[in-house]
Write an enzyme that holds these catalytic residues in place. Structure first.
Site, PDB file in Angstrom:
ATOM      1  N   HIS A 436       0.819  -1.213   0.000  1.00  0.00           N
ATOM      2  CA  HIS A 436       0.000   0.000   0.000  1.00  0.00           C
ATOM      3  C   HIS A 436       0.849   1.259   0.000  1.00  0.00           C
ATOM      4  CE1 HIS A 436       0.534   1.055   4.329  1.00  0.00           C
ATOM      5  NE2 HIS A 436       0.586  -0.250   4.526  1.00  0.00           N
ATOM      6  N   CYS A 455       2.696  -5.015   7.060  1.00  0.00           N
ATOM      7  CA  CYS A 455       2.384  -4.759   5.658  1.00  0.00           C
ATOM      8  C   CYS A 455       3.538  -4.017   4.977  1.00  0.00           C
ATOM      9  CB  CYS A 455       1.090  -3.962   5.528  1.00  0.00           C
ATOM     10  SG  CYS A 455      -0.389  -4.969   5.757  1.00  0.00           S
TER      11      CYS A 455
END
Length: 534
Positions: A436, A455
């Protein structure tokens, strides 16, 4: 062609000796030769049974050239990061020495010795072949974070040895087992070069420790040792010094080049990361390279797909590969040591533009709810909202924030301050890990980018989105920017699944044969090295 031929021993004599040894072992029992349990009894029996127990490594009682070639290749296993001693090298050497003494005395080689050595050499070939094809260490037994499925055995090693004997080339047969990645063969070259440096090394590698970052003009007792290491690695030539403890401008230029070659910010400052890298001796670097050569042997051949995304966590970098070319490289931010990003592979299926951030329950409980208790306006300031698990909005003022029970979800609405940034790339997996964007762009300038909860944050995600959507009609730069700046999230399914591989390599070699080392940010190299050296 044979190395010498001064006697004749009937082949059936050695043949019978081999047959008797193999017929005397019980099912599941290991063949024991000279108090050594051989590792590959099943393969040995299959190999010799198929050739009617005829010896493989001698003719007329004399060792063949290919026997000497195998001994050489066992020694060369060091450059694969393996231990030549694992393949009974010392015992093999003792046999060779004995046979060479027999030659000098013009004596015949004993048939029992020839039979024993034949079995030991074949076992060494099979054992080394297995390690080259699959790796010596089972990653699932030492590293629970490694979840990339290990390659399956595909090669019949007895058939491979028979082919090698007929073609007269051990080297080609062993090379056929190497991982198909170019960096593996280049990695062998790097280890070989480091070994040559090690042989002529007289440097004192006692670790230099510093209390603070050193800059040009500073003096420190560790400077002479660091300067000596820059000379050793050919970043600096010996030059005249007024004060050896003084960090001068000549050394500064060398430090910058060293930093650049080792993936650090080339600012010339002697900080903890730079000094630690300069503390690495050739022997230490050989061990670190060995660990990563083993990791390459674990990887399945399926990771050579024509299109894939590779994230090397230890290098803080993402590469998008297509048909063998790297079309995009970008800096990434990965998980902190106590929120380590996992090692696995999964197919990317869709992109989410202007995403919501559904806050993980652990982060909500440990970080957000305490902040909300202290500041009732926290949710509004962070552009967040509370919803039920079915997505229904909940008025925050109706919630008892001091209660132990919290049957809701907190999510951050799309926008420039969203923790996921303006786009995320989804490859569904049990870890809930994805790629992301991030609003915190300045973090990409740090050397150590192990900063997330697991992440992968990506610099310039719009460039990756453009490449992935390139062959999907209508996705122009303008449309991508528009999709990234909406008040509601938009899901775009890709027209194919793209493998995403999160890997952990603290060493690799590029196509030019240049070795690259990176810090072991998660402290995982040690256990692999220990297992390799057992």
């Amino acid at each position: 062609m044979f190395l010498w031929a001064n006697s004749h021993i009937p082949q059936t004599s050695i043949q019978d000796q081999i047959r008797l040894r193999l017929e005397n072992i019980q099912p599941g029992e290991r063949l024991n030769i000279r108090n050594k349990n051989l590792k590959t009894s099943d393969e040995i029996y299959s190999f010799y049974a198929n050739r009617e127990f005829k010896e493989a490594w001698s003719s007329n009682g004399i060792l063949t050239e290919i026997a000497y070639e195998l001994r050489f290749e066992i020694k060369q296993a060091e450059f694969d990061g393996l231990n030549p001693s694992d393949y009974n090298l010392a015992l093999i050497e003792s046999f060779f020495k004995s046979f060479e003494e027999n030659k000098k005395r013009n004596s015949e080689n004993d048939t029992e010795d020839l039979a024993d050595l034949d079995l030991i050499l074949s076992d060494a070939f099979f054992h080394l072949s297995s390690h080259l094809e699959l790796g010596k260490v089972d990653p699932t037994k030492i590293d629970s974070n490694w979840e990339i499925i290990r390659k399956s055995p595909k090669v019949n090693h007895p058939e491979l040895l028979e082919t090698a004997l007929q073609s007269g080339s051990i080297r080609k047969s062993l090379e056929s087992l190497y991982p198909s990645f170019t960096m593996y063969r280049k990695g062998r070259e790097v280890i070989r070069a480091l070994d040559e440096k090690r042989k002529s090394d007289s440097t004192d590698w006692k670790a230099v420790k510093i209390d603070k970052t050193l800059k040009v003009g500073d003096a420190n007792s560790g400077i002479p040792a660091l300067r000596e290491r820059l000379v050793f690695w050919n970043y600096l030539e010996i030059y005249e010094l007024e004060n050896p403890k003084f960090y001068d401008s000549v050394m500064f230029v060398a430090v910058k080049e060293f930093q650049k070659r080792n993936g650090m910010e080339p600012d010339g400052a002697l900080g903890k990361m730079t000094v630690n890298a300069l503390n690495q001796s050739p022997r230490i670097l050989m061990d670190r390279a060995a660990v990563n050569m083993e990791r390459l042997r674990w990887l399945p051949d399926s990771l050579r797909d024509s299109e894939m995304i590779v994230v090397n966590i230890a290098n803080f970098q993402l590469d998008y590969l297509s048909k063998g070319d790297t079309l995009f490289s970008g800096k990434v931010i990965v998980g902190k040591q106590y929120h380590a990003s996992p090692i696995f592979s999964a197919p990317m299926k869709y992109i989410v533009f202007s995403p919501y951030w559904n806050v993980p329950n652990s982060i909500a409980r440990n970080e957000l709810i305490p902040s909300i208790r202290r500041n009732p306006n926290y949710l509004r300031q962070k552009n967040m909202e509370v919803v039920t698990h079915s997505g229904k909005l909940v008025d925050p003022s109706t919630i008892n924030w001091s209660s132990k029970s919290f049957p809701y979800m907190i999510r951050q609405k799309p926008g420039g301050e969203n923790s996921l940034g303006l786009v995320k790339f989804m490859f569904p997996n049990k870890h809930s890990v994805y790629l992301h964007d991030t609003p915190s762009k300045s973090l990409f300038e740090r050397e150590d980018r192990a900063l997330s909860h697991g992440c992968i944050r990506l610099q310039h995600p719009e460039k990756l989105a453009k490449l992935l959507l390139n062959d999907m009609p209508g996705w122009t730069d303008e449309k991508i920017q528009e999709a990234m700046h909406q008040t509601k999230e938009q899901i775009v399914n890709l027209n194919r699944e793209i493998p995403v591989v999160l890997i952990y390599l603290t060493f690799w070699a590029d196509s030019n044969g240049q070795g690259h080392f990176r810090p072991d940010i998660y402290g995982r190299d040690g256990e692999v090295l220990t297992a390799l050296r057992k």
